[in-house]
Design a protein around this motif. Structure first.
Motif, PDB file in Angstrom:
ATOM      1  N   CYS A  33       0.832  -1.211   0.000  1.00 45.22           N
ATOM      2  CA  CYS A  33       0.000   0.000   0.000  1.00 45.22           C
ATOM      3  C   CYS A  33       0.867   1.262   0.000  1.00 45.22           C
ATOM      4  N   LEU A  34       1.903   1.270   0.825  1.00 44.64           N
ATOM      5  CA  LEU A  34       2.795   2.434   0.881  1.00 44.64           C
ATOM      6  C   LEU A  34       3.536   2.628  -0.442  1.00 44.64           C
ATOM      7  N   GLU A  35       3.997   1.534  -1.017  1.00 41.22           N
ATOM      8  CA  GLU A  35       4.702   1.633  -2.298  1.00 41.22           C
ATOM      9  C   GLU A  35       3.790   2.205  -3.380  1.00 41.22           C
ATOM     10  N   THR A  36       2.544   1.769  -3.391  1.00 41.36           N
ATOM     11  CA  THR A  36       1.586   2.262  -4.388  1.00 41.36           C
ATOM     12  C   THR A  36       1.212   3.716  -4.133  1.00 41.36           C
ATOM     13  N   ALA A  37       0.947   4.047  -2.867  1.00 46.88           N
ATOM     14  CA  ALA A  37       0.493   5.406  -2.541  1.00 46.88           C
ATOM     15  C   ALA A  37       1.557   6.459  -2.815  1.00 46.88           C
ATOM     16  N   PHE A  38       2.821   6.139  -2.531  1.00 49.28           N
ATOM     17  CA  PHE A  38       3.887   7.135  -2.666  1.00 49.28           C
ATOM     18  C   PHE A  38       4.795   6.881  -3.860  1.00 49.28           C
ATOM     19  N   GLY A  39       4.548   5.824  -4.615  1.00 48.56           N
ATOM     20  CA  GLY A  39       5.349   5.550  -5.805  1.00 48.56           C
ATOM     21  C   GLY A  39       6.803   5.285  -5.499  1.00 48.56           C
ATOM     22  N   VAL A  40       7.058   4.500  -4.465  1.00 55.74           N
ATOM     23  CA  VAL A  40       8.436   4.184  -4.086  1.00 55.74           C
ATOM     24  C   VAL A  40       8.598   2.673  -3.984  1.00 55.74           C
ATOM     25  N   SER A  41       9.841   2.220  -4.020  1.00 57.42           N
ATOM     26  CA  SER A  41      10.168   0.813  -3.788  1.00 57.42           C
ATOM     27  C   SER A  41      11.561   0.755  -3.185  1.00 57.42           C
ATOM     28  N   MET A  42      11.956  -0.423  -2.740  1.00 51.30           N
ATOM     29  CA  MET A  42      13.260  -0.578  -2.109  1.00 51.30           C
ATOM     30  C   MET A  42      14.402  -0.389  -3.104  1.00 51.30           C
ATOM     31  N   GLU A  43      14.086  -0.359  -4.365  1.00 45.79           N
ATOM     32  CA  GLU A  43      15.120  -0.129  -5.379  1.00 45.79           C
ATOM     33  C   GLU A  43      15.483   1.346  -5.514  1.00 45.79           C
ATOM     34  N   ASP A  44      14.675   2.229  -4.933  1.00 46.12           N
ATOM     35  CA  ASP A  44      14.936   3.677  -5.035  1.00 46.12           C
ATOM     36  C   ASP A  44      16.000   4.083  -4.024  1.00 46.12           C
ATOM     37  N   GLN A  45      17.255   3.759  -4.322  1.00 45.66           N
ATOM     38  CA  GLN A  45      18.335   4.019  -3.383  1.00 45.66           C
ATOM     39  C   GLN A  45      18.593   5.501  -3.171  1.00 45.66           C
ATOM     40  N   ASP A  46      18.111   6.341  -4.083  1.00 47.57           N
ATOM     41  CA  ASP A  46      18.301   7.784  -3.918  1.00 47.57           C
ATOM     42  C   ASP A  46      17.453   8.338  -2.774  1.00 47.57           C
ATOM     43  N   LEU A  47      16.537   7.546  -2.270  1.00 48.49           N
ATOM     44  CA  LEU A  47      15.680   8.001  -1.171  1.00 48.49           C
ATOM     45  C   LEU A  47      16.222   7.600   0.197  1.00 48.49           C
ATOM     46  N   VAL A  48      17.341   6.878   0.222  1.00 46.06           N
ATOM     47  CA  VAL A  48      17.907   6.425   1.488  1.00 46.06           C
ATOM     48  C   VAL A  48      18.377   7.618   2.310  1.00 46.06           C
ATOM     49  N   VAL A  49      18.077   7.606   3.612  1.00 50.18           N
ATOM     50  CA  VAL A  49      18.552   8.645   4.527  1.00 50.18           C
ATOM     51  C   VAL A  49      19.682   8.080   5.377  1.00 50.18           C
ATOM     52  N   SER A  50      20.413   8.951   6.041  1.00 55.39           N
ATOM     53  CA  SER A  50      21.618   8.536   6.760  1.00 55.39           C
ATOM     54  C   SER A  50      21.321   7.671   7.979  1.00 55.39           C
ATOM     55  N   GLN A  51      20.113   7.803   8.555  1.00 55.65           N
ATOM     56  CA  GLN A  51      19.750   7.033   9.738  1.00 55.65           C
ATOM     57  C   GLN A  51      18.468   6.246   9.480  1.00 55.65           C
ATOM     58  N   THR A  52      18.376   5.080  10.094  1.00 54.70           N
ATOM     59  CA  THR A  52      17.143   4.306   9.996  1.00 54.70           C
ATOM     60  C   THR A  52      16.098   4.885  10.952  1.00 54.70           C
ATOM     61  N   LEU A  53      14.844   4.473  10.762  1.00 53.41           N
ATOM     62  CA  LEU A  53      13.780   4.965  11.651  1.00 53.41           C
ATOM     63  C   LEU A  53      14.050   4.640  13.120  1.00 53.41           C
ATOM     64  N   PRO A  54      14.466   3.402  13.469  1.00 54.98           N
ATOM     65  CA  PRO A  54      14.762   3.132  14.882  1.00 54.98           C
ATOM     66  C   PRO A  54      15.851   4.037  15.442  1.00 54.98           C
ATOM     67  N   GLU A  55      16.851   4.350  14.620  1.00 55.99           N
ATOM     68  CA  GLU A  55      17.922   5.243  15.080  1.00 55.99           C
ATOM     69  C   GLU A  55      17.397   6.657  15.301  1.00 55.99           C
ATOM     70  N   ILE A  56      16.547   7.110  14.378  1.00 56.17           N
ATOM     71  CA  ILE A  56      15.960   8.448  14.528  1.00 56.17           C
ATOM     72  C   ILE A  56      15.081   8.501  15.764  1.00 56.17           C
ATOM     73  N   PHE A  57      14.293   7.442  15.981  1.00 59.13           N
ATOM     74  CA  PHE A  57      13.399   7.398  17.135  1.00 59.13           C
ATOM     75  C   PHE A  57      14.192   7.385  18.439  1.00 59.13           C
ATOM     76  N   GLU A  58      15.252   6.584  18.468  1.00 56.49           N
ATOM     77  CA  GLU A  58      16.065   6.506  19.679  1.00 56.49           C
ATOM     78  C   GLU A  58      16.702   7.854  20.002  1.00 56.49           C
ATOM     79  N   ALA A  59      17.181   8.535  18.963  1.00 55.99           N
ATOM     80  CA  ALA A  59      17.790   9.840  19.186  1.00 55.99           C
ATOM     81  C   ALA A  59      16.763  10.853  19.670  1.00 55.99           C
ATOM     82  N   ALA A  60      15.541  10.771  19.104  1.00 58.70           N
ATOM     83  CA  ALA A  60      14.498  11.736  19.481  1.00 58.70           C
ATOM     84  C   ALA A  60      14.037  11.511  20.914  1.00 58.70           C
ATOM     85  N   THR A  61      13.808  10.276  21.289  1.00 60.08           N
ATOM     86  CA  THR A  61      13.327  10.011  22.647  1.00 60.08           C
ATOM     87  C   THR A  61      14.412  10.266  23.682  1.00 60.08           C
TER      88      THR A  61
END
Length: 312
Positions: free
Chosen positions: A38-66
């Protein structure tokens, strides 16, 4: 939009990691796969879109925020001992809620219990009573949440486990309900209602519905594979009255029971009912065992709430 796609990519990346390393049940894995699609369809993304990679994963971002939350944010949720006046008022509100339950004014009961909880949120009884009111209103998810809160406050509160079992059973989560009924019985081994409800939940677990079946363990696939049933169904469909009615449905150009746009006539309805009655009688005469099987599948046993209706 680019930032939204990067966020969606990070969420999909996290969900994929959970699929591979989360130790999830098959049902949970299937749910995550659907969410990813559903997310891939709604936002037109897939795991092959390496240009969308960010420097931190979601768990890392969450840990830093909390980890950077102000100290007071984390300590504000610590329980505060209510005053004697607040506890007395909370008890009064709970009693009023109990009276509303007896009068079957369940929405009002929820309101009174909620006010009691505001004054004394460390009382497990208030959450458990509100769970009962939620169940009466059909809000079983709300009942589950309140039972969880009650158990968190008092892990030895048998009634909270019993009411959790009832709510889970109502949500058709019978395996989970069994766990809570067993815990309730550990704490209150002489409770006949818990014993009865446990047996019902265990029976429901054994009734594994077919993928094409309905609720309550009704095995439609098995029924369609039964030669006796299919033979009688074939005879029904060869009934001229039924064929005429079905022909009208399939044509789509007119009302299946009569003229275009018209309501079905009493004679047409009577013919259909008569054909159905003949089919049922034929089934009863030719295959009584099949009829009994159908009755046992359709018959729905529901857990009892007898002593669970009693509020404290």
């Amino acid at each position: 939009m680019a930032d939204k796609r990067r966020l969606a990519y990070s969420i999909i990346q996290f969900l994929n990691d959970q699929l591979q390393n989360g130790g999830l049940s098959p049902d949970a894995q299937e749910s995550l796969e659907v969410a990813i699609q559903c997310l891939e369809t709604a936002f037109g993304v897939s795991m092959e879109d390496q240009d969308l990679v960010v420097s931190q994963t979601l768990p890392e971002i969450f840990e830093a925020a909390t980890g950077k939350e102000p100290h007071y944010v984390r300590t504000n949720s610590e329980p505060v001992t209510p005053s004697e006046e607040d506890m007395a008022e909370a008890e009064r509100l709970k009693t009023e809620g109990n009276e509303q339950m007896k009068a079957e004014n369940f929405e009002s009961a929820v309101s009174f219990y909620a006010k009691a909880i505001e004054l004394n949120p460390s009382n497990a009884v208030y959450f458990c009573n509100r769970a009962a009111a939620y169940s009466k209103l059909g809000n079983y998810a709300g009942a589950v949440r309140d039972c969880e809160r009650a158990i968190g406050i008092d892990p030895n509160y048998s009634k909270a486990y019993g009411r959790m079992g009832l709510a889970l059973s109502s949500l058709n989560k019978h395996a989970e309900a069994v766990i809570y009924y067993k815990k309730a019985l550990e704490l209150d081994p002489d409770n006949e209602t818990y014993k009865s409800n446990l047996k019902i939940a265990e029976q429901k677990m054994k009734e594994t519905p077919s993928p094409t079946g309905g609720t309550g363990g009704f095995d439609l696939a098995g029924l369609l594979n039964n030669p006796g049933f299919m033979s009688m169904a074939s005879n029904l469909m060869n009934n001229p009255q039924v064929q005429q009615l079905m022909s009208g449905m399939i044509s789509g150009g007119q009302n299946p029971m009569g003229a275009a746009g018209a309501s079905p006539s009493p004679n047409d309805l009577a013919s259909l009912i008569q054909a159905g009655q003949q089919f049922a009688q034929q089934m009863q005469q030719q295959n009584p065992e099949l009829i009994e099987q159908l009755r046992s599948q359709i018959r729905s046993r529901t857990p009892s709430a007898s002593n669970e209706d009693q509020q404290e």
